[in-house]
Design an enzyme around this catalytic site. Structure first.
Site, PDB file in Angstrom:
ATOM      1  N   ILE A  69      10.263 -23.699 -10.884  1.00  0.00           N
ATOM      2  CA  ILE A  69      10.860 -22.763  -9.871  1.00  0.00           C
ATOM      3  C   ILE A  69       9.967 -21.824  -9.267  1.00  0.00           C
ATOM      4  CG2 ILE A  69      12.900 -22.638 -11.023  1.00  0.00           C
ATOM      5  CD1 ILE A  69      12.098 -20.292 -12.588  1.00  0.00           C
ATOM      6  N   GLU A  79      -1.286 -19.452  -7.612  1.00  0.00           N
ATOM      7  CA  GLU A  79      -2.867 -19.359  -8.333  1.00  0.00           C
ATOM      8  C   GLU A  79      -2.555 -18.577  -9.692  1.00  0.00           C
ATOM      9  OE1 GLU A  79      -2.154 -17.520  -5.712  1.00  0.00           O
ATOM     10  OE2 GLU A  79      -2.294 -15.582  -6.694  1.00  0.00           O
ATOM     11  N   PHE A  80      -1.395 -17.631  -9.942  1.00  0.00           N
ATOM     12  CA  PHE A  80      -1.187 -17.225 -11.292  1.00  0.00           C
ATOM     13  C   PHE A  80      -0.712 -18.447 -12.250  1.00  0.00           C
ATOM     14  CE2 PHE A  80       2.618 -17.193  -8.499  1.00  0.00           C
ATOM     15  CZ  PHE A  80       3.616 -17.929  -9.439  1.00  0.00           C
ATOM     16  N   SER A 128       2.252 -21.778 -12.976  1.00  0.00           N
ATOM     17  CA  SER A 128       3.537 -22.139 -12.813  1.00  0.00           C
ATOM     18  C   SER A 128       4.617 -21.662 -13.524  1.00  0.00           C
ATOM     19  CB  SER A 128       3.516 -23.763 -13.023  1.00  0.00           C
ATOM     20  OG  SER A 128       2.347 -24.330 -12.130  1.00  0.00           O
ATOM     21  N   LYS A 171       6.529 -18.915 -17.707  1.00  0.00           N
ATOM     22  CA  LYS A 171       5.361 -18.975 -16.840  1.00  0.00           C
ATOM     23  C   LYS A 171       4.273 -19.625 -17.643  1.00  0.00           C
ATOM     24  CE  LYS A 171       2.433 -15.556 -15.541  1.00  0.00           C
ATOM     25  NZ  LYS A 171       1.825 -14.345 -14.976  1.00  0.00           N
ATOM     26  N   ASP A 219       2.601  -3.535  -8.037  1.00  0.00           N
ATOM     27  CA  ASP A 219       2.651  -4.489  -7.254  1.00  0.00           C
ATOM     28  C   ASP A 219       4.024  -4.883  -6.757  1.00  0.00           C
ATOM     29  OD1 ASP A 219       1.680  -8.155  -7.467  1.00  0.00           O
ATOM     30  OD2 ASP A 219       1.571  -6.575  -5.867  1.00  0.00           O
ATOM     31  N   ASN A 231       8.487 -10.066  -6.063  1.00  0.00           N
ATOM     32  CA  ASN A 231       8.299  -9.529  -7.341  1.00  0.00           C
ATOM     33  C   ASN A 231       9.772  -9.055  -7.806  1.00  0.00           C
ATOM     34  OD1 ASN A 231       5.992 -10.363  -8.044  1.00  0.00           O
ATOM     35  ND2 ASN A 231       4.867  -8.515  -7.790  1.00  0.00           N
ATOM     36  N   ASP A 235       7.216  -9.264 -12.841  1.00  0.00           N
ATOM     37  CA  ASP A 235       5.894  -9.490 -12.763  1.00  0.00           C
ATOM     38  C   ASP A 235       5.208  -8.209 -13.068  1.00  0.00           C
ATOM     39  OD1 ASP A 235       3.502 -11.254 -10.450  1.00  0.00           O
ATOM     40  OD2 ASP A 235       3.344 -10.351 -12.272  1.00  0.00           O
TER      41      ASP A 235
HETATM   42  C1  LIG Z   1       8.840 -17.660  -9.297  1.00  0.00           C
HETATM   43  N1  LIG Z   1       9.867 -17.400  -9.951  1.00  0.00           N
HETATM   44  C2  LIG Z   1      11.231 -17.589  -9.753  1.00  0.00           C
HETATM   45  C3  LIG Z   1      11.999 -17.204 -10.596  1.00  0.00           C
HETATM   46  C4  LIG Z   1      13.550 -17.281 -10.527  1.00  0.00           C
HETATM   47  C5  LIG Z   1      14.162 -16.497  -9.692  1.00  0.00           C
HETATM   48  O1  LIG Z   1      15.414 -17.019  -9.612  1.00  0.00           O
HETATM   49  C6  LIG Z   1      11.094 -16.229 -11.537  1.00  0.00           C
HETATM   50  C7  LIG Z   1      11.416 -15.298 -12.585  1.00  0.00           C
HETATM   51  C8  LIG Z   1      10.233 -14.806 -13.265  1.00  0.00           C
HETATM   52  C9  LIG Z   1       9.076 -15.024 -12.765  1.00  0.00           C
HETATM   53  C10 LIG Z   1       7.817 -14.704 -13.525  1.00  0.00           C
HETATM   54  C11 LIG Z   1       6.946 -13.557 -12.576  1.00  0.00           C
HETATM   55  C12 LIG Z   1       5.824 -13.281 -13.359  1.00  0.00           C
HETATM   56  C13 LIG Z   1       5.619 -13.380 -14.633  1.00  0.00           C
HETATM   57  C14 LIG Z   1       6.265 -14.271 -15.401  1.00  0.00           C
HETATM   58  C15 LIG Z   1       7.525 -14.846 -14.800  1.00  0.00           C
HETATM   59 CL1  LIG Z   1       8.502 -15.836 -15.597  1.00  0.00          CL
HETATM   60  C16 LIG Z   1       8.628 -15.768 -11.583  1.00  0.00           C
HETATM   61  C17 LIG Z   1       9.881 -16.575 -11.170  1.00  0.00           C
HETATM   62  C18 LIG Z   1      10.859 -14.126 -14.337  1.00  0.00           C
HETATM   63  O2  LIG Z   1      10.337 -13.319 -15.033  1.00  0.00           O
HETATM   64  N2  LIG Z   1      12.205 -14.189 -14.382  1.00  0.00           N
HETATM   65  C19 LIG Z   1      12.539 -14.969 -13.364  1.00  0.00           C
HETATM   66  O3  LIG Z   1      13.806 -15.582 -13.083  1.00  0.00           O
END
Ligand SMILES: Cn1cc(CCO)c2c3c(c(-c4ccccc4Cl)cc21)C(=O)NC3=O
Length: 291
Positions: free
Chosen positions: A17, A21-22, A24, A40, A138, A143, A180
């Site tokens: 999803i 660079e951080f 996946s 992540k 941030d 985010n 994030d």
């Molecule tokens: C790119 N992306 C898409 C999503 C789903 C949105 O419908 C997403 C999430 C997260 C994160 C996330 C951000 C930063 C650190 C860890 C995580 Cl899991 C990233 C996410 C997170 O922590 N929770 C998410 O739903």
């Protein structure tokens, strides 16, 4: 680092999803509790590096910032075959950045009540983070994550029909959540890792960390401005400087009070920006006050 492959053992990976660079991010189902999580996976940072500090920062912040309805919930984190893995709450509505892109494509925009709800939810999340003597550093549309929930199916007894009649259209409840926490730092012992420069106030660039909570307020102001159709924010250049002088374009589809509130949030002097608490109590955002 454990050498037991926990990730594939405990989770069924549904799909990717997000990637950058951080690392996946995957949508996963926990095989035991059947719940969906956002996980992540990032390459394990080199011991002692800045990215290791960021990775640890994120986990420390989540651990301290337990449960709040406007902060994405953290469940677990572990290291596995040279990767750092963090398991968070899955928000099913995408990010605010996705909504802004979709609105632009569809020629739609937030109504003022919808924009007020966004500002209120994120201000609530910031008030909580700031109350724990932490700052996010941030805040930006990418985010802020969205959870959409249909209220539990409510049927009401309608004596006229002598029977239960179902609710026709049940509106979805939208909740905005701050995610994030990779840049979170302590107000009292700040180790500032600059966030996205499109949302960065001047004083942070000048390494003035005396009003860090107001840097989050500045970034929130530009985030809401962008959601309100203010357009793509520059990373630098004349428009970047105009905004830092407090010159924000009027958003004509919203009232004078709302525009003035956004302007106060991006005021050049951090002390002149409202705190998260004063935002929550602001008459423009309190629905009751608007009657
Ligand atoms: C790119 N992306 C898409 C999503 C789903 C949105 O419908 C997403 C999430 C997260 C994160 C996330 C951000 C930063 C650190 C860890 C995580 Cl899991 C990233 C996410 C997170 O922590 N929770 C998410 O739903």
């Amino acid at each position: 680092e454990s050498n037991i492959p926990r990730y594939h053992q405990e989770f069924l990976e549904e799909g990717l999803i997000g990637a950058g660079e951080f690392g996946s991010v995957y949508k996963c189902i926990n095989r035991l509790d059947g719940c969906v999580y956002a996980i992540k996976k990032s390459l394990k940072p080199v011991a002692g590096s800045v990215s290791e500090k960021t990775a640890l920062n994120e986990v420390y912040a989540h651990a301290v910032l337990g449960k709040h309805q406007h902060v994405v919930r953290y469940y677990s984190a572990w290291a596995e075959n040279n990767h750092m893995i963090i398991q968070n709450e899955y928000c099913n509505g995408g990010s605010l950045a996705d909504v802004i892109v979709r609105n632009k494509m569809e020629g739609r925009s937030f109504s003022e009540p919808e924009l007020r709800q966004l500002l209120l939810h994120v201000a609530e999340g910031l008030r909580y983070i700031h109350s724990m003597q932490l700052v996010h550093m941030d805040i930006k549309p990418g985010n802020i994550f969205i959870t959409k929930e249909k209220p539990m199916h409510s049927v009401n007894y309608d004596s006229a029909d002598d029977g239960f009649d179902e609710e026709e259209t049940v509106e979805e409840e939208i909740t905005y959540k701050i995610g994030d926490l990779g840049h979170v730092t302590s107000i009292n012992d700040p180790q500032v890792e600059e966030g996205d420069c499109r949302y960065l106030p001047t004083e942070i660039l000048q390494e003035n960390f005396s009003h860090l909570t107001k840097a989050d307020i500045f970034a929130l102001g530009l985030t809401v401005y962008e959601a309100g159709g203010g357009g793509e924010l520059p990373k630098n250049g004349p428009v970047w400087h105009e905004i830092r002088k407090g010159n924000l374009k009027e958003l004509p589809q919203y009232g004078r009070d709302f525009n003035d509130l956004l302007k106060s949030m991006v005021h050049p002097n951090p002390e002149s920006r409202p705190s998260a608490l004063s935002l929550i109590q602001h008459r423009v955002l309190c629905p009751v006050g608007n009657k």
